[in-house]
Design an enzyme around this catalytic site. Structure first.
Site, PDB file in Angstrom:
ATOM      1  CB  SER A   1      -8.862   4.686  -5.586  1.00 40.49           C
ATOM      2  OG  SER A   1      -7.512   4.926  -5.786  1.00 40.49           O
ATOM      3  CG  ASP A   2     -12.775   5.369  -9.345  1.00 41.66           C
ATOM      4  OD1 ASP A   2     -13.063   4.238  -9.695  1.00 41.66           O
ATOM      5  OD2 ASP A   2     -13.186   6.120  -8.645  1.00 41.66           O
TER       6      ASP A   2
ATOM      7  CG  ASP B   1       5.556   2.385  -6.641  1.00 41.77           C
ATOM      8  OD1 ASP B   1       4.579   1.733  -6.868  1.00 41.77           O
ATOM      9  OD2 ASP B   1       6.264   2.850  -7.373  1.00 41.77           O
TER      10      ASP B   1
ATOM     11  CE1 TYR C   1     -16.940   1.974  -3.576  1.00 45.11           C
ATOM     12  CE2 TYR C   1     -16.527  -0.001  -4.494  1.00 45.11           C
ATOM     13  CZ  TYR C   1     -16.325   0.650  -3.591  1.00 45.11           C
ATOM     14  OH  TYR C   1     -15.128   0.380  -2.746  1.00 45.11           O
TER      15      TYR C   1
ATOM     16  CD  GLU D   1      -2.545   1.697   0.674  1.00 41.28           C
ATOM     17  OE1 GLU D   1      -3.265   0.984   0.030  1.00 41.28           O
ATOM     18  OE2 GLU D   1      -2.157   2.980  -0.019  1.00 41.28           O
TER      19      GLU D   1
ATOM     20  CG  ASP E   1      -9.292  -2.902  -2.695  1.00 43.12           C
ATOM     21  OD1 ASP E   1      -9.920  -2.344  -3.546  1.00 43.12           O
ATOM     22  OD2 ASP E   1      -9.318  -2.993  -1.460  1.00 43.12           O
TER      23      ASP E   1
HETATM   24  N1  SPD Z   1     -15.222   4.188  -7.505  1.00 46.47           N
HETATM   25  C1  SPD Z   1     -14.489   3.858  -6.425  1.00 46.47           C
HETATM   26  C2  SPD Z   1     -13.656   2.511  -6.741  1.00 46.47           C
HETATM   27  C3  SPD Z   1     -13.115   2.094  -5.405  1.00 46.47           C
HETATM   28  C4  SPD Z   1     -12.517   0.825  -5.325  1.00 46.47           C
HETATM   29  N2  SPD Z   1     -11.714   0.252  -4.546  1.00 46.47           N
HETATM   30  C5  SPD Z   1     -12.173   0.514  -3.166  1.00 46.47           C
HETATM   31  C6  SPD Z   1     -11.235  -0.079  -1.981  1.00 46.47           C
HETATM   32  C7  SPD Z   1     -12.020  -0.621  -1.078  1.00 46.47           C
HETATM   33  N3  SPD Z   1     -11.039  -1.682  -0.416  1.00 46.47           N
END
Ligand code: SPD
Length: 318
Positions: free
Chosen positions: A175-176, A154, A243, A123, A173
């Site tokens: 984010s966008d 990284d 989401y 992470e 996992d």
């Molecule tokens: N649009 C948000 C997408 C987020 C996906 N990852 C979320 C992390 C949860 N562990």
């Protein structure tokens, strides 16, 4: 990725007691939640971090102004992105890596499997696990499992530096693909993931919404098919009210079973659950599953007609 919209912040997103999730990735729409109380505001080296208590969805985690998890529905995404690949594997996973996922929810799900010996997390942003441990104890419980090692680093470099065939499963996992996660959707990263996973192993990555991002999914799946030649690439979907569009999916990429790849044995079909459904983890206070079952697993790969047409030729199994 064709367009590169800039990331937002909680400041822009919270007004007059309401949070609205706005992003160029879902133009012209935005889910709103009534804010009871802002619990945490921070700016790390990588992103804007905010936690607030909402009236309807419990505690909410925002990164760069975008919802990552809420108390009420996080289990849908975390269970599906962990258990679909874990149960699809032909033999039980022993060594697993999570790239991103700093809230700990995916770790909690992986910790349910008694055969797993090592769970690594790479992470980039220490603020995310720190904040999760403080405000989301039920998600962050995964960090307490003795098999978990958290590497603050990284994720790309971590994967590149991992010996070949290190992992049975790698879960990305992210984010966008705006801001720090953008590189996690690019080919060099997938080539590194492919190297790091064992033959017959799986890479499972967050793959956005059928309703909003068919073009992104198409490009990602096409690229993964090249990288995972001789293996398989499939899209599984889950519902999640907070989401964008209430739906998100994951690409399940199985590496060819043999070193030769194409021409070797048939690729793994991830639509078939092969491992037993995991149970609760009483020693950590982790309850029974709330979303995933073998029935849900199989159904998750069945795509609606418009998505099936839109992704024609991009997926191995659909
Ligand atoms: N649009 C948000 C997408 C987020 C996906 N990852 C979320 C992390 C949860 N562990």
């Amino acid at each position: 990725m064709a367009s590169k919209p800039s990331p937002g912040s909680a400041d822009q997103a919270i007004n007059d007691g309401w949070y609205t999730e706005l992003s160029p990735m879902w133009p012209g729409q935005g889910l709103s939640l009534k804010v009871k109380e802002i619990l945490y505001r921070g700016k790390s080296d990588f992103q804007d971090v905010c936690v607030f208590e909402s009236e309807s969805m419990g505690t909410v985690l925002l990164l760069d102004g975008v919802i990552q998890a809420t108390d009420r529905d996080e289990f849908s995404y975390q269970e599906m992105i962990a258990h679909i690949p874990m149960c699809a594997l032909e033999r039980p996973a022993k060594k697993v890596l999570v790239v991103g996922g700093g809230d700990g929810g995916v770790l909690r799900e992986l910790a349910r499997y008694p055969d797993v010996e090592e769970i690594h997390m790479a992470e980039i942003d220490k603020m995310v696990p720190d904040v999760s441990k403080q405000y989301f104890p039920e998600m962050a419980v995964g960090f307490s499992d003795p098999r978990v090692t958290l590497h603050i680093c990284d994720g790309i470099k971590y994967v590149e530096d991992s010996p070949e065939h290190s992992y049975d499963l790698i879960v990305v996992d992210s984010s966008d693909p705006v801001g720090p996660a953008e590189v996690l959707f690019e080919k060099p990263f997938f080539e590194a993931l492919h190297r790091a996973v064992r033959p017959g192993g799986i890479v499972c990555t967050q793959a956005e919404s059928l309703w909003l991002h068919l073009d992104i999914i198409k490009a990602l799946a096409g690229m993964c098919k090249e990288v995972f030649a001789g293996g398989s690439v499939s899209y599984a979907t889950t519902t999640i009210p907070t989401y964008p569009s209430g739906q998100i999916g994951m690409l399940v990429c199985a590496k060819a079973r043999t070193e030769q790849g194409e021409g070797g044995s048939a690729p793994l079909d991830p639509r078939i659950p092969r491992q037993a459904e995991p149970g609760p983890l009483p020693q950590l206070g982790v309850p029974e599953l709330k979303y995933y079952s073998h029935e849900v697993h199989t159904a998750a790969f069945v795509l609606p007609v418009f998505a099936k047409k839109g992704l024609e030729g991009c997926l191995t199994f659909q």
